[in-house]
Write an enzyme that holds these catalytic residues in place. Structure first.
Site, PDB file in Angstrom:
ATOM      1  N   ASP A   1       0.881  -1.162   0.000  1.00  0.00           N
ATOM      2  CA  ASP A   1       0.000   0.000   0.000  1.00  0.00           C
ATOM      3  C   ASP A   1       0.927   1.222   0.000  1.00  0.00           C
ATOM      4  OD1 ASP A   1      -2.036   1.813   0.044  1.00  0.00           O
ATOM      5  OD2 ASP A   1      -3.106   0.938   1.737  1.00  0.00           O
TER       6      ASP A   1
HETATM    7  C1  BGC Z   1      -4.963   3.485   0.230  1.00  0.00           C
HETATM    8  C2  BGC Z   1      -5.137   2.568  -0.967  1.00  0.00           C
HETATM    9  C3  BGC Z   1      -4.942   3.347  -2.240  1.00  0.00           C
HETATM   10  C4  BGC Z   1      -3.557   3.969  -2.214  1.00  0.00           C
HETATM   11  C5  BGC Z   1      -3.233   4.788  -3.455  1.00  0.00           C
HETATM   12  C6  BGC Z   1      -3.662   4.237   0.175  1.00  0.00           C
HETATM   13  O1  BGC Z   1      -3.600   5.202   1.153  1.00  0.00           O
HETATM   14  O2  BGC Z   1      -5.021   2.736   1.412  1.00  0.00           O
HETATM   15  O3  BGC Z   1      -6.403   1.993  -0.950  1.00  0.00           O
HETATM   16  O4  BGC Z   1      -5.110   2.533  -3.348  1.00  0.00           O
HETATM   17  O5  BGC Z   1      -3.476   4.834  -1.085  1.00  0.00           O
HETATM   18  O6  BGC Z   1      -3.988   5.950  -3.489  1.00  0.00           O
END
Ligand code: BGC
Length: 811
Positions: A229
């Site tokens: 993530d």
């Molecule tokens: C979120 C993800 C997301 C990623 C990119 C993260 O903070 O948890 O779900 O896809 O950011 O934006």
């Protein structure tokens, strides 16, 4: 390895270089080898690709894209074909935006109704979530690009999501928290997976060998790519060892050095790196093929209509006293509620879509055929009680036959990065309802929010339509249900408890400072209410229709159940028939019943259909912690067909041969789990289930702060600078809320307050490196001047090395 020859041609530096991003959204490229950079974009219910400068916070709007209903909404359709269609349309839009990997769907379980991201997730039931996710993935990937199922795993709260340790017993982990991922891998064949930020049973999911190696790769045979993530990488080498190919966003080469060093020193075998490179190359090359074909623009209007169709099938009719709906022809309605002029249709955070078209109720009235005598907002969306507005709304309501009251949660309440504070809707909306009820009790409430809310006011409405977050065409879809053009067929994919205190994880959510103990075990959502006989407001799987259905003639065979479904009403409709299975033997504790299949069936008025729901590998299995495998208990099983989990219409019995495994538990030691009364599980009983002691759940306030400690923990830092930083963040949050900048205040919680120190380097795309973070840590830990000196020196070093690199590349 698929790309053996190519990899043999690569230098160690090149291989390490590929393992982290080029910037926020793209991977690295190596021109000399024909390896292109690929693009990642959120998200689960619409493409969020930023037009101007990309920033992780999403401050710059994305390019216009269709905002489909969110996962929580689509799940209510229980229509896997529809989910696949949404996937295909998302895939087409991704291609037109040149996106190779779509960051979704999110399949985390709704462990607790307050989780801030519940609107982005499907269900409290792993089977339903898994089926919807697998279909969505198939749809997305049918277009040649990749889905990226997230957040793997046990990320069921936003509070402290970047540091919390989810403490879960192995059986609960497998049966509840991993099953939807398993289905996304095996049935959806997802090409990529995103690990979560949190720890699971002691180690960060990105480095968790049990999760990533034993389960994902070995047991499920997953051969795709795993990506962190955003900013979630902790120890890069440990991540690689666990098989986490890609760190996002860029670390500006900092972690490449760590990888190279680990290989040179023998901590990491080069074969492990090669395997990771091979899998990432596969994602790059296979998704890039799609872009070799002629470029496609998507048809804005057509996609809007599809999103409307999805919303229509996902709306849930929860109450319909006196058949107040559909609205009788010519009835005069008063439209009341701020949400009617300004639709609430999606959640906040990384999934925020910039819609191509946006329907609002007031703009769609003409075509609906409903006769409106006027509109009054009645309340301020973010404000306190407004007597003037209530008075005007009541004056209008007095003249109407029926009041359509648009209520719900505002945009800042359901957001990534923070959990909700309560299950209530704002009091000023309830005040308005109380006042309206006194002047005209013919009220139909239309609810817009992405998660379960308490409804102590429900007796004051005759009709209740839940639109969830219906995407950009949600408002029009609701009108079509109100008018009767569409017969509602959605059913709840989560339980609505009477009050928050009734929820199974009430006492254990969101945990303590360092960990959250999943003491309720398997008893999530209806698995608890049903087993412990706790009364609920609306059960899982519940939803009304404008027609009625009758179930009869059940017949069970070894591999399927068949029954007859008749539409006994006056209009055509769709029914979601649900298969639940129970095992009353009592040898192994289990919920009373569990969803094991479902079918959405369209039936014309007066017609009858024979419906079959096949059994599958999940129908009778349970995870045995003694044999460490999925097993089947030899027993008589109850096969139940229901219109909801609390409305079982047909029952049959089936004897199933077992796998002969030894019983895994000592019944005497697990009384709460055997009875299902898990609202106050003592720690030693939970430890019995867990098979070990629970970890210390508080921060060690004596220890200096380190890389994995968060800004929130600066409250007890040794140094004044640390405590000052903490109070500054708290003040900024308070102040922004105070001046009405609630979404900016939310951003502070999401991106600063819960951020671990290492995240400062991981999230800033290389602007700050770990050596600079070392300086910051010294400062907060009480060595202010030494830390400041270190920070300044490292900043200078970084600047000059950047200048040197620029000079070198210019030459
Ligand atoms: C979120 C993800 C997301 C990623 C990119 C993260 O903070 O948890 O779900 O896809 O950011 O934006």
């Amino acid at each position: 390895m698929k790309y053996k020859d190519l990899i043999e041609n690569m230098t160690l530096e090149e291989k390490a270089y590929l393992m982290s991003g080029k910037n926020i959204w793209q991977t690295q490229e190596i021109e000399r080898l024909g390896i292109r950079s690929i693009f990642f974009a959120d998200g689960p219910h619409g493409i969020r690709k930023q037009a101007a400068a990309a920033d992780k916070l999403g401050l710059n709007a994305g390019l216009p894209a269709t905002c489909y209903p969110t996962a929580a909404t689509v799940a209510n359709s229980w229509n896997t074909e529809l989910a696949e269609k949404v996937g295909q349309y998302l895939g087409d839009e991704a291609i037109s935006h040149k996106v190779n990997v779509l960051l979704g769907p999110g399949v985390n379980m709704k462990r607790n109704p307050l989780c801030g991201r519940n609107f982005e997730y499907y269900s409290e039931d792993p089977y339903l979530a898994g089926k919807m996710a697998a279909s969505t993935i198939r749809g997305i990937q049918s277009r040649g690009i990749s889905a990226c199922v997230k957040h793997f795993a046990a990320n069921n709260q936003e509070k402290r999501r970047m540091s919390i340790d989810s403490v879960i017993d192995e059986r609960t982990l497998r049966e509840i928290y991993l099953t939807a991922f398993e289905m996304a891998v095996k049935e959806g064949k997802t090409k990529s997976i995103m690990t979560s930020y949190n720890r699971l049973n002691g180690s960060y999911t990105t480095e968790n060998m049990h999760l990533m190696r034993d389960i994902l790769r070995e047991e499920w045979g997953y051969e795709g790519t795993v990506v962190t993530d955003w900013g979630g990488s902790n120890d890069r080498v440990a991540g690689l060892l666990a098989g986490n190919e890609l760190e996002m966003p860029t670390s500006r080469g900092e972690t490449n050095e760590e990888i190279i060093e680990a290989i040179r020193s023998g901590t990491l075998k080069e074969e492990v790196l090669d395997e990771c490179v091979d899998r990432l190359l596969d994602l790059i090359f296979t998704t890039e093929e799609t872009f070799a074909k002629p470029h496609l623009e998507f048809h804005v209007e057509r996609h809007h209509r599809v999103s409307q169709k999805v919303a229509e099938e996902s709306i849930v009719l929860l109450k319909n006293d006196d058949h107040i709906l559909p609205l009788k022809f010519g009835r005069k309605v008063a439209v009341i509620g701020d949400f009617a002029q300004n639709a609430r249709y999606q959640g906040a955070g990384s999934s925020l879509v910039n819609p191509t078209i946006l329907d609002h109720t007031l703009n769609c009235f003409e075509e609906s055929g409903i006769v409106s005598i006027g509109f009054e907002p009645g309340f301020e969306r973010y404000g306190k009680k407004n007597e003037e507005k209530i008075k005007k709304a009541c004056a209008l309501a007095e003249q109407a036959d029926v009041i359509l009251l648009y209520i719900g949660l505002d945009e800042d309440t359901e957001a990534e990065g923070l959990d909700r504070q309560s299950m209530r809707i704002p009091q000023n909306q309830i005040d308005l309802l109380d006042a309206l009820y006194k002047v005209n009790p013919n009220i139909v409430a239309i609810l817009s929010c992405g998660s379960a809310v308490e409804m102590p006011w429900i007796h004051k409405v005759k009709g209740l339509l839940h639109g969830y977050l219906g995407g950009q065409a949600g408002a029009r879809s609701i009108l079509r249900v109100l008018s009767g053009d569409v017969n509602p067929s959605g059913k709840l994919s989560e339980t609505y408890p009477l009050r928050y205190e009734d929820t199974p994880s009430y006492r254990y959510f969101p945990g303590n400072e360092a960990s959250v103990e999943y003491r309720e075990g398997l008893y999530i959502g209806y698995r608890y209410y049903d087993t412990a006989s706790v009364e609920v407001l609306f059960p899982f799987g519940y939803g009304l229709s404008y027609t009625t259905f009758e179930y009869s003639d059940v017949q069970v065979e070894k591999d399927r159940v068949t029954f007859t479904l008749s539409n006994t009403g006056k209009v055509a409709g769709m029914e979601v028939a649900q298969l639940y299975v129970g095992c009353p033997s009592g040898n192994i504790f289990r919920p009373k019943k569990e969803l094991k299949g479902f079918k959405k069936v369209f039936i014309n008025a007066g017609e009858t259909k024979r419906v079959t729901i096949p059994f599958d590998d999940k129908t009778f299995r349970y995870f045995n912690v003694k044999t460490n495998r999925w097993e089947i208990e030899e027993a008589d099983y109850e096969i139940m067909i229901g219109a909801s989990c609390a409305d079982i219409r047909l029952k049959a019995e089936l004897f199933v041969e077992g796998t002969g495994a030894p019983l895994p538990y000592d019944k005497q030691k697990l009384p709460s789990y055997y009875s299902g009364k898990i609202d106050a599980v003592p720690v030693d009983e939970f430890e019995g289930l867990l098979g070990r002691k629970v970890p210390v759940s508080t921060w060690d306030r004596e220890k200096p702060l380190g890389y994995t400690d968060t800004i929130e923990q600066c409250q007890y830092a040794k140094g004044f600078a640390g405590r000052f930083a903490f109070h500054a963040v708290v003040f900024a949050h308070w102040f922004l809320r105070r001046i009405g900048k609630r979404s900016t205040a939310n951003l502070i919680m999401m991106t600063v307050y819960h951020l671990p120190f290492r995240g400062i380097a991981r999230m800033t795309g290389g602007a700050i490196n770990m050596a600079m973070v070392d300086g910051m840590l010294m400062m907060v830990n009480g060595r202010f001047w030494k830390g400041l000196f270190h920070l300044l020196t490292e900043t200078r070093k970084k600047r000059s090395s950047r200048a040197w690199n620029t000079l070198r590349s210019e030459r």
